[in-house]
Write an enzyme that holds these catalytic residues in place. Structure first.
Site, mmCIF file in Angstrom:
data_model
loop_
_atom_site.group_PDB
_atom_site.id
_atom_site.type_symbol
_atom_site.label_atom_id
_atom_site.label_comp_id
_atom_site.label_asym_id
_atom_site.label_seq_id
_atom_site.Cartn_x
_atom_site.Cartn_y
_atom_site.Cartn_z
ATOM 1 N N THR A 15 -21.785 4.403 -6.905
ATOM 2 C CA THR A 15 -21.474 3.500 -8.012
ATOM 3 C C THR A 15 -19.975 3.232 -7.996
ATOM 4 O O THR A 15 -19.168 4.143 -8.154
ATOM 5 C CB THR A 15 -21.888 4.119 -9.353
ATOM 6 O OG1 THR A 15 -23.291 4.402 -9.325
ATOM 7 C CG2 THR A 15 -21.596 3.163 -10.503
ATOM 8 N N LYS B 44 -26.098 -1.647 -11.990
ATOM 9 C CA LYS B 44 -26.007 -0.193 -12.138
ATOM 10 C C LYS B 44 -25.038 0.189 -13.260
ATOM 11 O O LYS B 44 -25.298 1.143 -14.023
ATOM 12 C CB LYS B 44 -25.559 0.443 -10.819
ATOM 13 C CG LYS B 44 -25.327 1.955 -10.882
ATOM 14 C CD LYS B 44 -26.606 2.713 -11.216
ATOM 15 C CE LYS B 44 -26.328 4.196 -11.473
ATOM 16 N NZ LYS B 44 -25.737 4.909 -10.342
#
Length: 270
Positions: A94, A167
């Site tokens: 991420t 995300k």
């Protein structure tokens, strides 16, 4: 396929095992003798650095911990220069969408997709990890046979960077759910209902959620934060940074996330 892998840690190692089981030739960076022996046991080929993982690879997967580490591997090191033309780099970490854009700008004839994940090592082992994938149709098609070894669903959510954006929203909402649950537990305790009673009862009511199920399985908010707080908190820090770049913040999400101290105080670079 010939697969290079960087970041064989808590999440990466079970990914490597699934790739080997599927018949891929996996070269993975091993930093210590112990890690290299562990990787050999699952059938991977340990190499000493990212350049060796990238050389002659069809696909390189990056699964390091932070945005900074992604930049170190993909922008500050020789990885992209060693990857063959026509190969593809997929970033599972991420990270900031701007980091992914910077990698793509530097990649030349190497395709780039962002493929952040939602789930844990148990989901990888079962082949049901959720992947949010951003990139061109062609680049995503090239990496899908690899991602499908441990990902289901593999969701192509838009162009390059879209995976990271989805995300970040996912994890901000996830952290917000934790904050709401923490406040609900405090309300129950003020009413004289213990946390353990609430965590046993609420999953059977209309207030149930995935967060509630996960926390209930661990026994308490504190136990969940001890195990996963660092992971959630560093992703929240990225989300806050991206929002700040847009001249905004996380709004009401930030307020409820702030109810869980370790998530509120976690900071990170964007």
């Amino acid at each position: 396929m010939r697969v290079g892998f960087i970041g064989a840690g808590r999440m990466g190692r079970p990914m490597v095992a699934r790739l080997v089981e599927a018949g891929h030739d996996v070269r993975v960076v091993g930093r210590t003798d112990e890690q290299r022996r562990s990787l050999e046991l699952v059938g991977a080929r340990p190499v000493s650095d990212a350049a060796q993982a990238g050389a002659r690879a069809d696909v390189v997967l990056v699964c390091v911990f932070t945005d900074d580490q992604v930049r170190q591997v993909c922008l500050d090191g020789p990885l992209l220069a060693t990857m063959p033309p026509g190969s593809t780099l997929a970033v599972h970490t991420t990270a900031s969408p701007s980091t992914i854009e910077a990698i793509a700008a530097r990649a030349g004839d190497v395709g780039v997709v962002d493929a952040p994940v939602s789930g844990g090592p148990h989901d990888i082992a079962a082949g049901r990890l959720t992947l949010f994938v951003g990139g061109t149709d062609e680049a995503v098609a090239r990496v899908r046979p690899v991602l499908g070894c441990y990902g289901d669903p593999v969701l192509h959510v838009g162009p390059l960077g879209a995976g990271q954006k989805v995300k970040l929203v996912n994890n901000a909402l996830f952290a917000g759910h934790i904050g709401l649950l923490a406040e609900s537990i405090r309300l129950g305790e003020r009413l004289g209902v213990p946390e353990s009673t609430l965590l046993n009862a609420l999953p059977h009511g209309s207030a149930t959620s995935r967060v509630l199920d996960i926390v209930a399985a661990g026994g308490s908010i504190a136990a969940f934060v001890e195990v996963a707080g660092e992971f959630v908190g560093k992703d929240v820090a990225v989300a806050r940074g991206v929002a700040a770049e847009l001249g905004s913040d996380l709004g009401a999400l930030d307020e409820v996330i702030g109810r869980v101290g370790p998530l509120a105080s976690n900071t990170g670079r964007v």
